[in-house]
Write a protein that holds these residues in place. Structure first.
Motif, PDB file in Angstrom:
ATOM      1  N   LEU A  77       0.847  -1.185   0.062  1.00 15.24           N
ATOM      2  CA  LEU A  77      -0.497  -0.239  -0.426  1.00 15.24           C
ATOM      3  C   LEU A  77       0.760   1.299  -0.011  1.00 15.24           C
ATOM      4  N   ASP A  78       2.204   1.194   0.297  1.00 14.58           N
ATOM      5  CA  ASP A  78       3.456   1.571   0.267  1.00 14.58           C
ATOM      6  C   ASP A  78       3.962   1.869  -1.608  1.00 14.58           C
ATOM      7  N   ALA A  79       4.856   2.803  -1.187  1.00 21.06           N
ATOM      8  CA  ALA A  79       6.448   2.524  -2.921  1.00 21.06           C
ATOM      9  C   ALA A  79       6.778   1.601  -2.444  1.00 21.06           C
ATOM     10  N   PRO A  80       6.909   0.748  -3.678  1.00 17.46           N
ATOM     11  CA  PRO A  80       7.767  -1.320  -3.310  1.00 17.46           C
ATOM     12  C   PRO A  80       9.201  -0.499  -2.657  1.00 17.46           C
ATOM     13  N   ASP A  81       9.665   0.999  -2.960  1.00 20.90           N
ATOM     14  CA  ASP A  81      11.058   0.931  -2.232  1.00 20.90           C
ATOM     15  C   ASP A  81      10.866   0.740  -0.662  1.00 20.90           C
ATOM     16  N   ASP A  82       9.723   1.408  -0.251  1.00 22.51           N
ATOM     17  CA  ASP A  82       9.533   1.480   1.128  1.00 22.51           C
ATOM     18  C   ASP A  82       9.344   0.238   1.794  1.00 22.51           C
ATOM     19  N   PHE A  83       9.376  -0.741   0.951  1.00 23.38           N
ATOM     20  CA  PHE A  83       8.195  -1.812   1.551  1.00 23.38           C
ATOM     21  C   PHE A  83       9.678  -3.070   2.730  1.00 23.38           C
ATOM     22  N   TYR A  84       8.405  -2.913   3.526  1.00 20.72           N
ATOM     23  CA  TYR A  84       9.930  -3.559   4.788  1.00 20.72           C
ATOM     24  C   TYR A  84       8.481  -5.128   5.609  1.00 20.72           C
ATOM     25  N   LEU A  85       9.456  -6.046   5.843  1.00 21.66           N
ATOM     26  CA  LEU A  85       8.656  -7.012   6.835  1.00 21.66           C
ATOM     27  C   LEU A  85       9.992  -7.375   7.562  1.00 21.66           C
ATOM     28  N   LEU A  86       9.402  -8.345   8.754  1.00 23.58           N
ATOM     29  CA  LEU A  86      10.359  -8.956   9.757  1.00 23.58           C
ATOM     30  C   LEU A  86       9.344  -9.619  10.095  1.00 23.58           C
ATOM     31  N   SER A  87       9.682 -10.873  10.102  1.00 23.19           N
ATOM     32  CA  SER A  87       8.614 -12.546  10.941  1.00 23.19           C
ATOM     33  C   SER A  87      10.107 -13.177  11.481  1.00 23.19           C
ATOM     34  N   ALA A  88       8.869 -14.004  12.567  1.00 22.13           N
ATOM     35  CA  ALA A  88       9.166 -14.898  13.007  1.00 22.13           C
ATOM     36  C   ALA A  88       8.484 -16.088  12.874  1.00 22.13           C
ATOM     37  N   THR A  89       9.159 -17.018  13.004  1.00 26.01           N
ATOM     38  CA  THR A  89       7.550 -18.501  13.309  1.00 26.01           C
ATOM     39  C   THR A  89       8.249 -19.619  14.619  1.00 26.01           C
ATOM     40  N   LYS A  90       7.525 -20.392  14.584  1.00 23.97           N
ATOM     41  CA  LYS A  90       7.660 -21.083  15.615  1.00 23.97           C
ATOM     42  C   LYS A  90       7.489 -22.286  15.558  1.00 23.97           C
ATOM     43  N   MET A  91       7.108 -23.605  15.760  1.00 26.66           N
ATOM     44  CA  MET A  91       6.487 -24.437  15.709  1.00 26.66           C
ATOM     45  C   MET A  91       5.696 -24.926  17.324  1.00 26.66           C
ATOM     46  N   THR A  92       4.569 -25.177  17.260  1.00 23.08           N
ATOM     47  CA  THR A  92       4.009 -25.358  18.776  1.00 23.08           C
ATOM     48  C   THR A  92       3.000 -26.848  18.970  1.00 23.08           C
ATOM     49  N   GLY A  93       3.667 -27.844  18.112  1.00 16.55           N
ATOM     50  CA  GLY A  93       2.578 -29.175  18.044  1.00 16.55           C
ATOM     51  C   GLY A  93       2.471 -28.522  17.675  1.00 16.55           C
ATOM     52  N   LYS A  94       0.467 -28.943  17.690  1.00 18.23           N
ATOM     53  CA  LYS A  94      -0.405 -28.613  16.870  1.00 18.23           C
ATOM     54  C   LYS A  94      -0.213 -27.562  15.763  1.00 18.23           C
ATOM     55  N   GLY A  95       0.286 -26.612  15.961  1.00 18.83           N
ATOM     56  CA  GLY A  95       0.490 -25.402  14.873  1.00 18.83           C
ATOM     57  C   GLY A  95       1.920 -24.673  15.163  1.00 18.83           C
ATOM     58  N   MET A  96       1.619 -23.565  14.611  1.00 14.53           N
ATOM     59  CA  MET A  96       2.331 -22.318  14.093  1.00 14.53           C
ATOM     60  C   MET A  96       1.886 -21.610  14.392  1.00 14.53           C
ATOM     61  N   LEU A  97       3.785 -20.921  15.539  1.00 12.23           N
ATOM     62  CA  LEU A  97       3.047 -19.219  15.595  1.00 12.23           C
ATOM     63  C   LEU A  97       4.056 -18.538  14.628  1.00 12.23           C
ATOM     64  N   VAL A  98       2.944 -17.293  13.993  1.00 16.81           N
ATOM     65  CA  VAL A  98       3.392 -16.605  13.123  1.00 16.81           C
ATOM     66  C   VAL A  98       3.700 -15.269  13.196  1.00 16.81           C
ATOM     67  N   GLU A  99       4.645 -14.333  13.311  1.00 18.36           N
ATOM     68  CA  GLU A  99       4.495 -13.007  14.200  1.00 18.36           C
ATOM     69  C   GLU A  99       5.018 -12.405  13.103  1.00 18.36           C
ATOM     70  N   SER A 100       4.474 -10.640  12.426  1.00 21.02           N
ATOM     71  CA  SER A 100       4.928  -9.760  11.281  1.00 21.02           C
ATOM     72  C   SER A 100       5.438  -8.717  12.219  1.00 21.02           C
ATOM     73  N   VAL A 101       6.377  -8.021  11.702  1.00 16.41           N
ATOM     74  CA  VAL A 101       6.421  -6.348  11.631  1.00 16.41           C
ATOM     75  C   VAL A 101       5.943  -5.577  10.307  1.00 16.41           C
ATOM     76  N   THR A 102       5.135  -5.308   9.123  1.00 22.08           N
ATOM     77  CA  THR A 102       4.979  -5.173   7.834  1.00 22.08           C
ATOM     78  C   THR A 102       4.496  -3.868   7.740  1.00 22.08           C
ATOM     79  N   SER A 103       5.291  -3.510   6.389  1.00 19.73           N
ATOM     80  CA  SER A 103       4.886  -1.642   5.989  1.00 19.73           C
ATOM     81  C   SER A 103       3.653  -1.748   6.069  1.00 19.73           C
ATOM     82  N   PRO A 104       2.742  -0.857   5.383  1.00 21.95           N
ATOM     83  CA  PRO A 104       0.770  -1.327   5.163  1.00 21.95           C
ATOM     84  C   PRO A 104       1.486  -2.421   3.539  1.00 21.95           C
ATOM     85  N   LEU A 105      -0.453  -3.031   3.823  1.00 22.16           N
ATOM     86  CA  LEU A 105      -0.681  -4.460   2.669  1.00 22.16           C
ATOM     87  C   LEU A 105      -1.687  -5.038   2.868  1.00 22.16           C
ATOM     88  N   GLU A 106      -1.633  -5.556   1.324  1.00 21.79           N
ATOM     89  CA  GLU A 106      -3.358  -6.157   1.420  1.00 21.79           C
ATOM     90  C   GLU A 106      -2.581  -6.944   1.206  1.00 21.79           C
TER      91      GLU A 106
END
Length: 337
Positions: free
Chosen positions: A32-61
């Protein structure tokens, strides 16, 4: 069991291209911003039955269409906590907005759009617990129509979920921790089921049930009888001892009773079309089973709903199955659980 993977920050056009490549079978990524300003930081962790995902992003759809569902074959729920910024989520006729502290339930088996935006110059931040359908669906009164269930941050249960998400991140990689992790995940599922409507509640005495549980019971009956013609207003009023006006009021948020029933039949058709076990069935047989007057009526309604014909969805699902039979990413691991 709980290995943590933190991706280095992705910045700019190359990072955007990498994210699009990694999620091409899941959704379209639209900055939702200029592609040059794109930002993503993510972390994932398996949690037995599932998966936990945390992300920090610039505006996205994120745009998840019926074509993505056909290609990816994922059948999961997301329990998503908004920690920073805002999240807007839309699925069918339902649309919700999340602010920090709010939690929502997202059904990945349904087409949807998600907008992530920051406030005051901050990036958005969210955490999702991704669970295979068999983990959560049996607890829900109406598992195929629970998407976009919102739990506001002012509710004590939302604060409890935020604490449990934090506890999952902190669990060490030990055998003893696996049991604790399982208890936490089960507790999160129980809270979400309480908010969305428990399956056990829908089987109770609906004459004394609250409005939400009555609606859950009716939806569960509809979902179990999509292949029959006994879902008219008169049939449901007789079965649940309701006036026609009361029944219609219950389904106002879903666009009306007739819209809800047809939407559920189309959603069922989508799942059948991408299922290997049902791909050899003729469209006319599927249309008749789901109570459409004919295959042309079914095809028109399906295309209006999902933007593709049933044949196109089936072709894409078969092509994806052939092309990715050897794929083994994190979500494919979840799919085997």
């Amino acid at each position: 069991m709980s290995k943590l993977a933190v991706a280095p920050p992705g910045i700019g056009r190359q990072a955007l291209a990498a994210l699009r490549a990694a999620t091409s079978d899941i959704c379209d990524v639209i900055p939702l911003d200029a592609p040059d300003d794109f930002y993503l930081l993510s972390a994932t962790k398996m949690t037995g039955k599932g998966m936990l995902v945390e992300s920090v992003t610039s505006p996205l759809e994120y745009d998840r269409t019926a074509a993505h569902i056909a290609r990816g074959g994922l059948d999961h729920y997301h329990i998503t906590l908004c920690s920073q910024g805002q999240i807007r989520f839309a699925s069918g006729r339902r649309e919700i907005a999340l602010r920090p502290g709010d939690v929502c339930l997202i059904d990945m088996a349904q087409p949807s759009r998600t907008w992530l935006t920051g406030t005051g110059g901050e990036r958005s931040r969210q955490t999702s617990l991704i669970l295979p359908r068999p983990v959560l669906a049996p607890r829900l009164a109406h598992p195929d129509s629970s998407s976009a269930t919102l739990l506001p941050g002012c509710d004590r249960r939302a604060r409890l979920l935020a604490d449990q998400f934090a506890a999952l991140w902190q669990q060490p990689e030990t055998v003893d921790a696996a049991a604790v992790t399982a208890v936490i995940v089960d507790g999160i599922c129980d809270v979400i089921a309480e908010v969305a409507g428990r399956a056990a509640d829908a089987h109770g005495d609906v004459g004394r049930a609250e409005r939400r549980l009555l609606l859950a019971a009716i939806k569960q009956h509809i979902d179990a009888n999509l292949h029959t013609g006994a879902l008219s207003a008169d049939d449901l009023c007789s079965r649940f001892r309701l006036s026609r006006a009361s029944l219609y009021r219950l389904f106002e948020a879903d666009g009306g009773l007739a819209h809800y029933v047809q939407d559920q039949r189309l959603n069922r058709a989508l799942l059948l079309l991408i299922s290997p076990a049902a791909r050899s069935r003729r469209l006319i047989d599927l249309a008749v089973e789901l109570q459409f007057s004919g295959d042309s009526t079914f095809v028109r309604a399906f295309r209006r709903q999902f933007g593709l014909t049933p044949g196109e969805i089936r072709d894409r699902a078969e092509a994806w199955s052939r092309e990715t039979s050897a794929a083994d990413g994190p979500l494919h691991v979840l799919g085997r659980r």
